[in-house]
Design a protein around this motif. Structure first.
Motif, PDB file in Angstrom:
ATOM      1  N   VAL A 112      -7.576   3.109   2.796  1.00  0.00           N
ATOM      2  CA  VAL A 112      -5.198   3.180   2.518  1.00  0.00           C
ATOM      3  C   VAL A 112      -5.460   1.916   2.010  1.00  0.00           C
ATOM      4  O   VAL A 112      -4.214   1.239   1.242  1.00  0.00           O
ATOM      5  CB  VAL A 112      -4.522   3.023   4.116  1.00  0.00           C
ATOM      6  N   GLN A 115      -4.982   0.703  -1.611  1.00  0.00           N
ATOM      7  CA  GLN A 115      -4.248   0.477  -2.984  1.00  0.00           C
ATOM      8  C   GLN A 115      -2.839  -0.036  -2.665  1.00  0.00           C
ATOM      9  O   GLN A 115      -2.175  -0.117  -3.397  1.00  0.00           O
ATOM     10  CB  GLN A 115      -3.004   2.249  -2.083  1.00  0.00           C
ATOM     11  N   LEU A 116      -3.465  -1.507  -1.573  1.00  0.00           N
ATOM     12  CA  LEU A 116      -2.388  -2.294  -1.546  1.00  0.00           C
ATOM     13  C   LEU A 116      -2.700  -3.393  -2.131  1.00  0.00           C
ATOM     14  O   LEU A 116      -4.424  -3.631  -2.649  1.00  0.00           O
ATOM     15  CB  LEU A 116      -2.502  -2.687  -0.078  1.00  0.00           C
ATOM     16  N   THR A 185       1.936  -5.150   5.996  1.00  0.00           N
ATOM     17  CA  THR A 185       1.590  -3.181   6.080  1.00  0.00           C
ATOM     18  C   THR A 185       0.139  -3.600   5.609  1.00  0.00           C
ATOM     19  O   THR A 185      -0.335  -2.936   6.551  1.00  0.00           O
ATOM     20  CB  THR A 185       1.957  -2.423   4.463  1.00  0.00           C
TER      21      THR A 185
END
Lengths: 242, 242
Positions: A112, A115-116, A185
């Motif tokens: 995850v 992708q940031l 996030t």
């Protein structure tokens, strides 16, 4: 190190077999921790995927150890120290299984996070923390195999450094989030990862405490040193079982 | 529900004594969960302090149960289902001890949160989630006492609802943090609390799975339903062991 003469050779042979499984499981969990942290730092999705896949084998090994330990108790009816040793094996296997789960979760989150946008050098700090915890776990298992209460006490002390690494990271994440909401996030995931690595250190400590109990017959006298302060002050990291 | 004729009456008597301790411990942990969540919602520092203090008694009871279970194995040398039953007691006590720790941590954080501005009605949602988990734990323990695989399967299913409550809260916290950085510190604590309550649900589920194994001899066939999606998608909550 403690060696006692035994009447039941069969018990020793069976115990050694279970202990070999524990060491194998420990090796797998240690590899999972290191690989997951490396996958996070290098954004290596394939390595992360491999860690996720391998967790099933760790879980299966735990079940096998639990079954073998139960069989050993049923078959050999150990008492006193022998019984305590087998019960310790069961607890160690459970602790290792939890650490394996944490490594798997780390691997999942690393995908995850890939992708940031990166948040500072936090993945490098996390990898260093993971390396420290892997060593703790290794030494905790060695202290069990050699019934080495001194090494176990050392593990217990060193977990404090891991707690401090976690505290520093927690403050870092908070700062990044305050500075730029776009970091929130990523920081939530990074924080979870850091907390779970800190928890692995707690499991290493609890294995070490079992060893101290097994060798000396007493739990460590002073309460476990705990350098994680976040649950008791505002904007600071978390204490105990979280 | 399963009742088998026994040869060893002494075993049954000893087991009943240990089971009475487990139920007592369960009652204490359930009360801790409810009290901690109430202390959070009503900002009742005294109640929170009481939960923190009571955790020592829960820990002591776990140690006593572990010791009694080991003594039972040593003294009565149970085999087959009887041995499995005692090992299950040990696992249940460990799971309850973890839940007690989570409740204590919730109480600690509620004191910290009492000094911060409130974030929406999140403490009300958390209390509802805590109530649901307390019921899960209660039913998981009842399923053990009555060897009721049906009730255990029901617990396993209902844990899914707890996971969904957690997911909803995670999204809510993320939104609050994005909207106003001044919410970040409070939301970090609230998120930890929500996650720890979700974990208590996982412990209830794992007790239920032990019961299913004990009664049927098999672990549940399908993988445990898991509705916590946050580890596998961006900006969403956490899966498995975190």
């Amino acid at each position: 190190m403690m060696t006692e003469p035994h009447i039941f050779q069969a018990f020793d042979r069976d115990l050694e077999a279970v202990q070999a499984l524990i060491m194998k499981m420990g090796g797998m969990v240690e590899a999972a921790i290191l690989d997951a942290a490396q996958a996070l730092e290098t954004r290596d999705e394939e390595l992360a995927e491999q860690v996720r896949r391998n967790d099933a084998a760790i879980d299966a090994l735990e079940e096998r150890i639990q079954a073998e330990a139960a069989r050993l108790i049923a078959l050999r009816s150990p008492t006193a120290t022998d019984l305590r040793t087998v019960l310790t094996v069961i607890k160690i296997a459970a602790a290792l299984e939890r650490c394996g789960d944490y490594a798997k979760n780390l691997a999942k989150r690393s995908v995850v996070l890939g992708q940031l946008a990166q948040v500072g050098d936090s993945t490098g700090s996390i990898r260093r923390m993971a390396n420290a915890v892997e060593l703790l776990l290794k030494d905790a298992l060695d202290s069990y195999i050699h019934r080495d209460a001194q090494l176990a006490a050392d593990v217990r002390q060193r977990d404090r450094e891991v707690d401090q690494m976690y505290n520093a990271l927690f403050r870092e994440f908070l700062t990044h989030m305050m500075e730029d909401p776009r970091n929130i996030t990523a920081c939530m995931h990074l924080h979870f990862i850091a907390k779970n690595i800190e928890r692995m250190g707690d499991h290493a400590t609890s294995i070490a405490e079992q060893v101290i109990y097994l060798v000396t017959g007493n739990l460590p006298e002073e309460p476990r040193p705990k350098a994680d302060m976040t649950a008791s002050s505002i904007g600071m990291p978390a204490q105990g079982a979280d």
